[in-house]
Design a protein around this motif. Structure first.
Motif, mmCIF file in Angstrom:
data_model
loop_
_atom_site.group_PDB
_atom_site.id
_atom_site.type_symbol
_atom_site.label_atom_id
_atom_site.label_comp_id
_atom_site.label_asym_id
_atom_site.label_seq_id
_atom_site.Cartn_x
_atom_site.Cartn_y
_atom_site.Cartn_z
ATOM 1 N N LEU A 91 9.034 -0.842 -1.567
ATOM 2 C CA LEU A 91 8.255 0.807 -1.326
ATOM 3 C C LEU A 91 7.292 0.911 -1.550
ATOM 4 C CD1 LEU A 91 11.518 2.955 -3.384
ATOM 5 C CD2 LEU A 91 11.150 2.077 -0.672
ATOM 6 N N LEU A 92 6.260 0.196 -2.015
ATOM 7 C CA LEU A 92 4.953 0.264 -2.095
ATOM 8 C C LEU A 92 4.130 -0.109 -1.816
ATOM 9 C CD1 LEU A 92 2.669 0.679 -4.743
ATOM 10 C CD2 LEU A 92 2.893 -1.664 -5.459
ATOM 11 N N TRP A 93 4.508 -1.726 -0.926
ATOM 12 C CA TRP A 93 3.898 -1.920 0.104
ATOM 13 C C TRP A 93 4.400 -1.355 1.473
ATOM 14 C CZ3 TRP A 93 1.442 -4.472 -3.214
ATOM 15 C CH2 TRP A 93 1.564 -5.353 -4.101
ATOM 16 N N VAL A 94 4.895 -0.389 1.057
ATOM 17 C CA VAL A 94 4.994 0.305 2.291
ATOM 18 C C VAL A 94 4.416 1.730 3.041
ATOM 19 C CG1 VAL A 94 6.810 1.610 3.959
ATOM 20 C CG2 VAL A 94 7.725 -1.053 3.313
ATOM 21 N N THR A 95 4.937 2.412 1.350
ATOM 22 C CA THR A 95 3.887 3.585 1.300
ATOM 23 C C THR A 95 3.008 3.631 1.553
ATOM 24 O OG1 THR A 95 3.917 3.597 -1.100
ATOM 25 C CG2 THR A 95 5.501 4.557 0.188
ATOM 26 N N ILE A 96 1.584 1.849 0.499
ATOM 27 C CA ILE A 96 0.061 1.940 0.664
ATOM 28 C C ILE A 96 -0.052 2.439 1.825
ATOM 29 C CG2 ILE A 96 -1.632 0.539 0.184
ATOM 30 C CD1 ILE A 96 -0.518 -0.923 -2.449
ATOM 31 N N PRO A 97 0.233 2.034 3.187
ATOM 32 C CA PRO A 97 -0.458 1.633 3.942
ATOM 33 C C PRO A 97 -0.467 3.749 4.609
ATOM 34 C CG PRO A 97 -0.079 0.069 4.623
ATOM 35 C CD PRO A 97 1.212 0.856 3.285
ATOM 36 N N VAL A 98 1.021 4.115 4.247
ATOM 37 C CA VAL A 98 0.980 5.536 5.114
ATOM 38 C C VAL A 98 -0.184 6.324 3.864
ATOM 39 C CG1 VAL A 98 2.575 6.857 5.197
ATOM 40 C CG2 VAL A 98 3.870 4.995 5.765
ATOM 41 N N PHE A 99 -0.410 6.480 3.224
ATOM 42 C CA PHE A 99 -0.917 6.942 1.584
ATOM 43 C C PHE A 99 -2.063 6.614 2.439
ATOM 44 C CE2 PHE A 99 -4.012 6.795 -1.548
ATOM 45 C CZ PHE A 99 -3.793 8.387 -2.678
ATOM 46 N N VAL A 100 -2.693 5.896 2.535
ATOM 47 C CA VAL A 100 -4.069 5.388 2.903
ATOM 48 C C VAL A 100 -4.257 5.998 4.416
ATOM 49 C CG1 VAL A 100 -5.814 3.593 4.143
ATOM 50 C CG2 VAL A 100 -3.780 3.401 2.426
ATOM 51 N N LEU A 101 -2.757 6.345 5.328
ATOM 52 C CA LEU A 101 -3.763 6.973 6.109
ATOM 53 C C LEU A 101 -3.236 8.215 6.514
ATOM 54 C CD1 LEU A 101 -3.444 7.264 10.379
ATOM 55 C CD2 LEU A 101 -0.909 7.260 9.690
ATOM 56 N N VAL A 102 -2.908 9.079 6.059
ATOM 57 C CA VAL A 102 -2.566 10.706 5.469
ATOM 58 C C VAL A 102 -3.662 10.790 4.756
ATOM 59 C CG1 VAL A 102 -1.833 12.161 3.865
ATOM 60 C CG2 VAL A 102 0.108 10.507 4.804
ATOM 61 N N VAL A 103 -4.420 9.984 4.143
ATOM 62 C CA VAL A 103 -5.720 10.283 3.445
ATOM 63 C C VAL A 103 -6.822 10.672 4.172
ATOM 64 C CG1 VAL A 103 -7.646 9.309 1.333
ATOM 65 C CG2 VAL A 103 -5.382 9.765 1.352
ATOM 66 N N LEU A 104 -6.896 9.396 4.672
ATOM 67 C CA LEU A 104 -8.015 9.420 6.099
ATOM 68 C C LEU A 104 -7.877 10.392 7.145
ATOM 69 C CD1 LEU A 104 -7.965 5.659 7.009
ATOM 70 C CD2 LEU A 104 -9.785 6.889 5.676
#
Length: 70
Positions: A53-66
């Motif tokens: 879940l950590l590896w999946v959520t990191i790119p999603v989090f980065v996309l939302v922040v960008l």
């Protein structure tokens, strides 16, 4: 039709997303490592699920922040 400026911004956003995702994943590997230690088979399953879940959520989090920053 997408304008040239919008297309250029989307390309920059995509490249920035990939680069920041890789940096965030590498940072997570460095700081998280093998934490927490596991003492049972069920603990190994839970630990694997948390890290997945950590590896999946990191790119999603980065996309939302960008997108919010854009």
């Amino acid at each position: 039709m997408i304008s040239q400026d919008t297309r250029r911004d989307l390309i920059r956003l995509a490249v920035l997303w990939v680069v920041l995702s890789v940096i965030a994943e590498a940072t997570a590997v460095y700081f998280v490592g093998d934490y927490p230690g596991t003492a049972s088979r069920e603990g190994v399953i839970t630990s694997d699920a948390v890290f997945f879940l950590l590896w999946v959520t990191i790119p999603v989090f980065v996309l939302v922040v960008l997108v919010v920053a854009y």
